[in-house]
Design a protein around this motif. Structure first.
Motif, PDB file in Angstrom:
ATOM      1  N   SER A  12     -48.682 -90.851   0.179  1.00 27.85           N
ATOM      2  CA  SER A  12     -50.164 -90.823  -0.340  1.00 27.85           C
ATOM      3  C   SER A  12     -50.840 -91.749   0.482  1.00 27.85           C
ATOM      4  CB  SER A  12     -50.009 -91.436  -1.810  1.00 27.85           C
ATOM      5  OG  SER A  12     -49.065 -90.797  -2.607  1.00 27.85           O
ATOM      6  N   LYS A  16     -53.964 -88.804   5.793  1.00 34.45           N
ATOM      7  CA  LYS A  16     -53.831 -87.258   6.049  1.00 34.45           C
ATOM      8  C   LYS A  16     -55.160 -86.561   6.178  1.00 34.45           C
ATOM      9  CE  LYS A  16     -51.251 -86.434   2.924  1.00 34.45           C
ATOM     10  NZ  LYS A  16     -50.966 -87.649   2.125  1.00 34.45           N
ATOM     11  N   GLY A  35     -53.884 -81.275  -1.843  1.00 35.56           N
ATOM     12  CA  GLY A  35     -53.830 -82.207  -2.908  1.00 35.56           C
ATOM     13  C   GLY A  35     -55.108 -82.117  -4.026  1.00 35.56           C
ATOM     14  N   ARG A  39     -54.772 -81.705  -8.160  1.00 32.96           N
ATOM     15  CA  ARG A  39     -55.667 -82.644  -8.618  1.00 32.96           C
ATOM     16  C   ARG A  39     -56.391 -81.847  -9.798  1.00 32.96           C
ATOM     17  NH1 ARG A  39     -56.475 -87.820  -6.954  1.00 32.96           N
ATOM     18  NH2 ARG A  39     -55.187 -88.554  -5.342  1.00 32.96           N
ATOM     19  N   VAL A 103     -51.107 -86.617 -11.590  1.00 33.68           N
ATOM     20  CA  VAL A 103     -51.099 -85.560 -10.719  1.00 33.68           C
ATOM     21  C   VAL A 103     -49.459 -85.545 -10.424  1.00 33.68           C
ATOM     22  CG1 VAL A 103     -51.711 -86.949  -8.580  1.00 33.68           C
ATOM     23  CG2 VAL A 103     -51.949 -84.246  -8.731  1.00 33.68           C
ATOM     24  N   ALA A 107     -47.446 -82.019 -10.641  1.00 35.95           N
ATOM     25  CA  ALA A 107     -47.130 -81.247  -9.304  1.00 35.95           C
ATOM     26  C   ALA A 107     -45.426 -81.123  -9.286  1.00 35.95           C
ATOM     27  CB  ALA A 107     -47.372 -82.245  -8.168  1.00 35.95           C
ATOM     28  N   ARG A 113     -46.501 -74.787  -8.889  1.00 37.09           N
ATOM     29  CA  ARG A 113     -46.113 -75.072  -7.311  1.00 37.09           C
ATOM     30  C   ARG A 113     -46.379 -73.512  -6.681  1.00 37.09           C
ATOM     31  NH1 ARG A 113     -45.565 -79.973  -5.680  1.00 37.09           N
ATOM     32  NH2 ARG A 113     -45.730 -79.036  -3.690  1.00 37.09           N
ATOM     33  N   ARG A 134     -47.907 -82.225   0.717  1.00 32.78           N
ATOM     34  CA  ARG A 134     -46.575 -82.824   0.942  1.00 32.78           C
ATOM     35  C   ARG A 134     -45.528 -81.924   1.232  1.00 32.78           C
ATOM     36  NH1 ARG A 134     -50.206 -85.869  -0.685  1.00 32.78           N
ATOM     37  NH2 ARG A 134     -50.316 -87.753  -1.991  1.00 32.78           N
ATOM     38  N   ASP A 135     -45.835 -80.656   1.088  1.00 33.97           N
ATOM     39  CA  ASP A 135     -44.655 -79.723   1.421  1.00 33.97           C
ATOM     40  C   ASP A 135     -45.249 -78.334   2.390  1.00 33.97           C
ATOM     41  OD1 ASP A 135     -46.593 -78.531   0.066  1.00 33.97           O
ATOM     42  OD2 ASP A 135     -45.209 -77.351  -1.402  1.00 33.97           O
ATOM     43  N   ILE A 136     -46.169 -78.900   3.256  1.00 32.41           N
ATOM     44  CA  ILE A 136     -46.979 -77.718   3.884  1.00 32.41           C
ATOM     45  C   ILE A 136     -45.918 -77.239   5.134  1.00 32.41           C
ATOM     46  CG2 ILE A 136     -49.046 -76.966   5.144  1.00 32.41           C
ATOM     47  CD1 ILE A 136     -49.372 -77.879   2.359  1.00 32.41           C
ATOM     48  N   ARG A 161     -56.792 -96.981   0.037  1.00 34.81           N
ATOM     49  CA  ARG A 161     -57.203 -96.131  -1.113  1.00 34.81           C
ATOM     50  C   ARG A 161     -57.983 -97.020  -2.067  1.00 34.81           C
ATOM     51  NH1 ARG A 161     -56.117 -90.998  -3.784  1.00 34.81           N
ATOM     52  NH2 ARG A 161     -55.415 -90.670  -1.436  1.00 34.81           N
ATOM     53  N   ARG A 184     -46.409 -92.622  -7.042  1.00 35.15           N
ATOM     54  CA  ARG A 184     -46.417 -91.292  -6.601  1.00 35.15           C
ATOM     55  C   ARG A 184     -45.487 -90.983  -5.408  1.00 35.15           C
ATOM     56  NH1 ARG A 184     -51.716 -89.050  -4.703  1.00 35.15           N
ATOM     57  NH2 ARG A 184     -52.496 -91.197  -4.749  1.00 35.15           N
ATOM     58  N   ASP A 188     -42.883 -88.052  -5.860  1.00 34.06           N
ATOM     59  CA  ASP A 188     -43.078 -86.807  -4.929  1.00 34.06           C
ATOM     60  C   ASP A 188     -41.745 -86.735  -4.040  1.00 34.06           C
ATOM     61  OD1 ASP A 188     -45.637 -86.553  -5.966  1.00 34.06           O
ATOM     62  OD2 ASP A 188     -46.895 -87.441  -4.098  1.00 34.06           O
ATOM     63  N   ARG A 191     -38.616 -85.309  -6.747  1.00 33.85           N
ATOM     64  CA  ARG A 191     -38.675 -84.226  -7.630  1.00 33.85           C
ATOM     65  C   ARG A 191     -37.793 -82.949  -6.899  1.00 33.85           C
ATOM     66  NH1 ARG A 191     -44.811 -83.135  -5.660  1.00 33.85           N
ATOM     67  NH2 ARG A 191     -44.198 -81.965  -3.551  1.00 33.85           N
TER      68      ARG A 191
HETATM   69  O1  C5P Z   1     -52.986 -85.607  -1.298  1.00 33.59           O
HETATM   70  P1  C5P Z   1     -53.159 -86.175  -2.720  1.00 33.59           P
HETATM   71  O2  C5P Z   1     -52.918 -87.752  -2.533  1.00 33.59           O
HETATM   72  O3  C5P Z   1     -54.760 -85.912  -3.006  1.00 33.59           O
HETATM   73  O4  C5P Z   1     -52.266 -85.305  -3.533  1.00 33.59           O
HETATM   74  C1  C5P Z   1     -52.103 -85.726  -4.829  1.00 33.59           C
HETATM   75  C2  C5P Z   1     -50.889 -85.471  -5.528  1.00 33.59           C
HETATM   76  O5  C5P Z   1     -50.528 -83.984  -5.518  1.00 33.59           O
HETATM   77  C3  C5P Z   1     -49.642 -85.757  -4.772  1.00 33.59           C
HETATM   78  O6  C5P Z   1     -49.440 -87.137  -4.973  1.00 33.59           O
HETATM   79  C4  C5P Z   1     -48.469 -84.945  -5.005  1.00 33.59           C
HETATM   80  O7  C5P Z   1     -48.087 -85.415  -6.406  1.00 33.59           O
HETATM   81  C5  C5P Z   1     -49.247 -83.625  -5.065  1.00 33.59           C
HETATM   82  N1  C5P Z   1     -49.281 -82.750  -3.994  1.00 33.59           N
HETATM   83  C6  C5P Z   1     -47.972 -82.255  -3.936  1.00 33.59           C
HETATM   84  N2  C5P Z   1     -47.995 -81.018  -2.749  1.00 33.59           N
HETATM   85  C7  C5P Z   1     -48.996 -80.921  -1.918  1.00 33.59           C
HETATM   86  C8  C5P Z   1     -50.081 -81.821  -2.028  1.00 33.59           C
HETATM   87  C9  C5P Z   1     -50.078 -82.552  -3.146  1.00 33.59           C
HETATM   88  O8  C5P Z   1     -47.034 -82.088  -4.870  1.00 33.59           O
HETATM   89  N3  C5P Z   1     -48.924 -80.047  -0.961  1.00 33.59           N
END
Ligand code: C5P
Length: 227
Positions: A12, A16, A35, A39, A103, A107, A113, A134-136, A161, A184, A188, A191
């Protein structure tokens, strides 16, 4: 020119989205902030009483997933896409600390997902996309030509932040923001479904000590070598 897919993952508040936006602008690519999608689903869950700080009705949310429509709408004035939840611009509402606190629990839900990843994959159908999340690099685009994994010290990230949120006029304390960043990251990375992990072929970048410009320059060199 050949178009590529660029995946940017990491902890976080590592910057990015700043990097991804600049890259997209420089390359004439589409930027997708995944994200924002998690959200927006969280905002929906909060508004409909499926999640509070003390309780989470996962089944209720899962049953309502078909009622959630997410769309990015390009705003030419901002030169950026904004998140629309069921036709409403929620770009501001999804950036609050209240949403940030919940969030990661939303997630974690597999069905959430599945829905979002499917939509994200479609957005990359024609390549020419920079996507952050996070998982791209691991799940959404495992074949992305360029994968970056970002990290920096938690204090640096929390400070970043904190500035961002106070800049948006939100009343928050540094301590609360710090706690949220650390929590977070923990949820993240731990999980079951698609945990945050560096893809084997991702390039790791720690930006605790380098400037945004240096970082952008480095990644642009990498990208241009592939195009
Ligand atoms: O990128 P951002 O901080 O806005 O993402 C918020 C939350 O969304 C992350 O902390 C994560 O839990 C979730 N997230 C995710 N997979 C992604 C993008 C975000 O699980 N591809």
């Amino acid at each position: 020119d050949k178009k590529i897919t660029i995946a940017i993952d990491g902890f976080s508040s590592t910057g990015k989205s700043t990097l991804a936006k600049q890259l997209a602008r420089q390359l004439g690519y589409v930027y997708v902030d995944t994200g924002a999608m998690y959200r927006a689903v969280t905002l929906y869950a909060m508004r409909n009483g499926f999640i509070t700080e003390g309780a989470f009705d996962r089944e209720g949310l899962i049953e309502s997933l078909d009622n959630i429509t997410l769309r990015f709408v390009y705003n030419p004035e901002l030169e950026l896409a904004e998140m629309f939840l069921n036709g409403e611009n929620v770009e501001k509402q999804i950036r609050t600390l209240e949403v940030s606190k919940l969030v990661s629990y939303v997630a974690e839900v597999h069905e959430v997902r599945v829905k979002l990843v499917e939509q994200q994959k479609h957005m990359g159908d024609h390549k020419g996309v920079v996507m952050d999340g996070r998982d791209i690099g691991t799940v959404v685009f495992p074949d992305a030509e360029l994968k970056i994994f970002m990290n920096s010290a938690p204090e640096v990230r929390a400070q970043r932040r904190f500035k961002e949120l106070t800049g948006l006029g939100q009343v928050v304390t540094y301590d609360d923001v710090y706690k949220n960043v650390v929590e977070r990251d923990h949820v993240d990375t731990h999980r079951k479904d698609s945990p945050l992990v560096k893809a084997d072929d991702a390039i790791e970048m720690d930006n605790s000590n380098i400037s945004k410009q240096e970082q952008l320059d480095k990644v642009l060199v990498l990208a241009k070598a592939l195009i």
